[in-house]
Write a protein that holds these residues in place. Structure first.
Motif, PDB file in Angstrom:
ATOM      1  N   ILE A 351       0.864  -1.187   0.032  1.00 36.76           N
ATOM      2  CA  ILE A 351       0.030   0.014   0.045  1.00 36.76           C
ATOM      3  C   ILE A 351       0.827   1.252   0.156  1.00 36.76           C
ATOM      4  O   ILE A 351       1.897   1.281   0.588  1.00 36.76           O
ATOM      5  CB  ILE A 351      -0.915   0.181   1.319  1.00 36.76           C
ATOM      6  CG1 ILE A 351      -1.790  -1.290   1.418  1.00 36.76           C
ATOM      7  CG2 ILE A 351      -1.843   1.373   1.341  1.00 36.76           C
ATOM      8  CD1 ILE A 351      -2.416  -1.425   2.506  1.00 36.76           C
ATOM      9  N   ALA A 352       0.583   2.166  -0.795  1.00 35.28           N
ATOM     10  CA  ALA A 352       1.339   3.389  -0.741  1.00 35.28           C
ATOM     11  C   ALA A 352       0.437   4.798  -0.802  1.00 35.28           C
ATOM     12  O   ALA A 352      -0.590   4.739  -1.597  1.00 35.28           O
ATOM     13  CB  ALA A 352       2.011   3.632  -2.261  1.00 35.28           C
ATOM     14  N   LYS A 353       0.570   5.347   0.198  1.00 32.79           N
ATOM     15  CA  LYS A 353      -0.329   6.465   0.523  1.00 32.79           C
ATOM     16  C   LYS A 353       0.475   7.941   0.479  1.00 32.79           C
ATOM     17  O   LYS A 353       1.528   8.099   1.094  1.00 32.79           O
ATOM     18  CB  LYS A 353      -1.257   6.514   1.677  1.00 32.79           C
ATOM     19  CG  LYS A 353      -1.849   7.920   1.929  1.00 32.79           C
ATOM     20  CD  LYS A 353      -2.588   7.789   3.386  1.00 32.79           C
ATOM     21  CE  LYS A 353      -3.332   9.100   3.857  1.00 32.79           C
ATOM     22  NZ  LYS A 353      -3.673   9.117   5.208  1.00 32.79           N
ATOM     23  N   TRP A 354       0.001   8.878  -0.408  1.00 37.13           N
ATOM     24  CA  TRP A 354       0.779  10.194  -0.740  1.00 37.13           C
ATOM     25  C   TRP A 354      -0.360  11.227  -1.014  1.00 37.13           C
ATOM     26  O   TRP A 354      -0.504  11.495  -2.236  1.00 37.13           O
ATOM     27  CB  TRP A 354       1.763  10.181  -1.461  1.00 37.13           C
ATOM     28  CG  TRP A 354       2.774  11.396  -1.615  1.00 37.13           C
ATOM     29  CD1 TRP A 354       2.646  12.544  -1.067  1.00 37.13           C
ATOM     30  CD2 TRP A 354       3.857  11.271  -2.664  1.00 37.13           C
ATOM     31  NE1 TRP A 354       3.668  13.224  -1.527  1.00 37.13           N
ATOM     32  CE2 TRP A 354       4.425  12.760  -2.580  1.00 37.13           C
ATOM     33  CE3 TRP A 354       4.216  10.585  -3.832  1.00 37.13           C
ATOM     34  CZ2 TRP A 354       5.269  12.965  -3.343  1.00 37.13           C
ATOM     35  CZ3 TRP A 354       5.145  11.176  -4.738  1.00 37.13           C
ATOM     36  CH2 TRP A 354       5.907  12.449  -4.431  1.00 37.13           C
ATOM     37  N   PRO A 355      -0.934  11.726  -0.070  1.00 36.35           N
ATOM     38  CA  PRO A 355      -2.269  12.577  -0.321  1.00 36.35           C
ATOM     39  C   PRO A 355      -1.891  13.614  -1.533  1.00 36.35           C
ATOM     40  O   PRO A 355      -2.855  13.956  -2.170  1.00 36.35           O
ATOM     41  CB  PRO A 355      -2.561  13.205   0.983  1.00 36.35           C
ATOM     42  CG  PRO A 355      -2.191  12.258   1.725  1.00 36.35           C
ATOM     43  CD  PRO A 355      -0.788  11.668   1.438  1.00 36.35           C
ATOM     44  N   LYS A 356      -0.776  14.190  -1.548  1.00 32.40           N
ATOM     45  CA  LYS A 356      -0.634  15.323  -2.349  1.00 32.40           C
ATOM     46  C   LYS A 356      -0.282  14.672  -3.909  1.00 32.40           C
ATOM     47  O   LYS A 356      -0.452  15.677  -4.637  1.00 32.40           O
ATOM     48  CB  LYS A 356       0.964  16.063  -2.001  1.00 32.40           C
ATOM     49  CG  LYS A 356       1.212  17.131  -2.675  1.00 32.40           C
ATOM     50  CD  LYS A 356       2.642  17.875  -2.268  1.00 32.40           C
ATOM     51  CE  LYS A 356       2.944  19.198  -2.813  1.00 32.40           C
ATOM     52  NZ  LYS A 356       4.047  19.746  -2.178  1.00 32.40           N
TER      53      LYS A 356
END
Length: 518
Positions: A351-356
């Motif tokens: 899983i990878a999260k990077w809101p920007k």
């Protein structure tokens, strides 16, 4: 006077139009690596999972999941090597198995790691958790050979008051708080910035069904049940300390769990209605939620790339067979488990999260590997990778940003089992260079049944994800194609485009090397 004012205004407008745009701040990077967590344990990857993981499910919903992500090995030390170096583990002297608590450092200080690379690009770097890549202990004797090999090492010859050499700080980490190896491997001490926090003064052992660990020296401040919570709490404190800092940071949290000993805290015991392993996974999930919350409260969430994955599949010691009987499939629809060359050994949640930058709810079905983290970090930080760095790593950044390539993301991917069995995957096709699992599931290496099986296995994972039908006899050209490609990767010292490199010196014959000579 009015003319001068107009002139100054005109000059200001010209410069404001031609001034270069403000440079984007590179993201903070956090990589959380679970230990022995199965692909099927998370609902985001296997909707029929019977373990409740709301925080990891939310992380997946807010970020991107990779459904075809893999480790380079079906056991932990090799996978951790590849993650940090961008290089396949079997290029080292470690051709099978894992290191132990007293093993010497596997990564030479000259080898570029993700940490040393990011440090050179002005990142603050920190390591917290299970190292398991060897470190050189201070000794009361002249030579490491006198200490002993394997789990019966004579720790009385180790001087725990001396600094540890060639650990995380030598490989690029500004700060390190490490467990030397697995939580069931002695010595049971914390090593903070090359120094044991407290000298061992006792020996402990546990022989429970799920909580067992080997006998060995233990420090007063080392309580097995508190190790995972301790690592998470220190991670949260580190995140809080980075709030308002100018430099970006890289934090590698390497969990020792849900690997044995399986030690859910009292408030989590029995919560799953399954086995202690499932309770432990639920506890880890709750801590992931706390980490995510800490990022938000520190104002760091928007520009932080948070990656969560595992170092291999679920282990038999978790009660794998019993979990399956209870209706929970730790490997989902895939065959095998930890140690095996089959998919259950090395296919993992990612899983990878990077809101920007990463679109919420995104999904990729491209085949990726933990070895790709090196090139990804390089591209994120603007680091130019040298010919002798990250030899097997492809940057995931295009996939993370939604720039899906028309063809395969990487030419092919190589896997390794606990006994050194090779497999190579290209597109839908996977070739295994052994008749059985190469690990701990049936048929195990040297099982009498193996002599009656073909010497290789070929599966089409698109039509047969469970690896049930060996097509090697019908697809002889595909077998030879994949054999040749794997042989090239081995001989070239790299699987990415570039100048061939040397594999590390090794005294002895490579396991499974027979196919190179055919």
């Amino acid at each position: 006077m009015k003319k001068l004012s107009l002139l100054y205004l005109l000059i200001a407008l010209i410069f404001s139009c031609t001034a270069p745009p403000k440079k984007e701040s590179p993201p903070n990077i956090i990589f959380i690596l679970a230990d022995d967590l199965g692909y099927g344990d998370l609902k985001a990857f296997h909707p029929n999972s019977k373990i409740s993981t709301p925080h990891l499910d939310r992380l997946a919903a807010e970020g991107m999941i990779f459904t075809d992500a893999h480790t380079t090995s079906a056991v932990c030390t090799p996978s951790r090597y590849a993650l940090l170096t961008g290089r396949y583990n079997w290029r080292t002297s470690l051709k099978e198995g894992v290191l132990t608590g007293e093993s010497q450092a596997l990564i030479p200080k000259e080898r570029t790691t993700v940490a040393s690379m990011l440090k050179s690009k002005e990142y603050e770097t920190a390591f917290i958790g299970k190292w398991h890549l060897g470190m050189d202990w201070g000794l009361k004797v002249d030579s490491i050979e006198q200490v002993g090999k394997g789990y019966a090492a004579d720790f009385s010859l180790v001087d725990f008051s001396k600094p540890v050499k060639n650990g995380p700080t030598v490989l690029g980490f500004d700060y390190s708080y490490a467990l030397p190896a697995s939580l069931d491997m002695a010595p049971y001490v914390y090593v903070e910035n090359d120094q044991v926090t407290q000298i061992p003064n006792r020996e402990t052992i546990d022989e429970g069904e799920y909580s067992w660990w080997r006998k060995g020296p233990t420090s007063p401040d080392f309580i097995h049940e508190e190790v995972t919570p301790n690592f998470f709490n220190r991670t949260i404190q580190y995140i809080q300390s980075q709030s308002g800092q100018e430099k970006p940071f890289f934090l590698y949290l390497a969990l020792p769990s849900p690997h044995t000993p399986i030690l859910p805290k009292e408030e989590w015991q029995g919560k799953s209605g399954l086995l202690p392993y499932a309770d432990f996974v639920m506890m880890i999930d709750d801590y992931i939620g706390q980490v995510n919350r800490a990022l938000a409260e520190a104002g760091l969430e928007e520009n932080t790339l948070l990656i969560f994955s595992s170092d291999n599949g679920c282990a038999p010691a978790a009660g794998f067979t019993q979990l399956v009987e209870m209706g929970h499939l730790p490997s989902a629809q895939f065959r095998g488990h930890k140690a095996d060359i089959y998919e259950g050994g090395h296919r993992v949640p990612f899983i990878a999260k990077w809101p920007k930058q990463i679109q919420a709810g995104a999904r990729s079905e491209h085949t990726i590997s933990l070895v790709d983290f090196f090139a990804t970090a390089a591209e994120l930080s603007g680091y130019e990778v040298g010919e002798n760095e990250g030899e097997d790593s492809y940057s995931l950044l295009p996939l993370l940003l939604g720039n899906t390539p028309s063809g395969e993301f990487r030419e092919a991917t190589v896997f390794h089992s606990v006994n050194g069995t090779f497999a190579i995957r290209k597109g839908d096709w996977k070739l295994i260079l052994a008749p059985g699992s190469g690990g701990w599931s049936y048929p195990r290496p040297n099982d009498p049944v193996s002599k009656d099986l073909p010497e290789v296995q070929l599966y089409n994972l698109a039509s047969d994800p469970g690896e049930t039908t060996n097509l090697e006899a019908e697809q002889t050209e595909k077998v030879e194609e994949l054999k040749s490609l794997l042989a090239k990767y081995i001989r070239d010292g790299r699987s990415t485009p570039g100048t061939p490199q040397a594999n590390d010196p090794f005294e002895g014959e490579w396991k499974q090397v027979w196919f190179l000579e055919k």
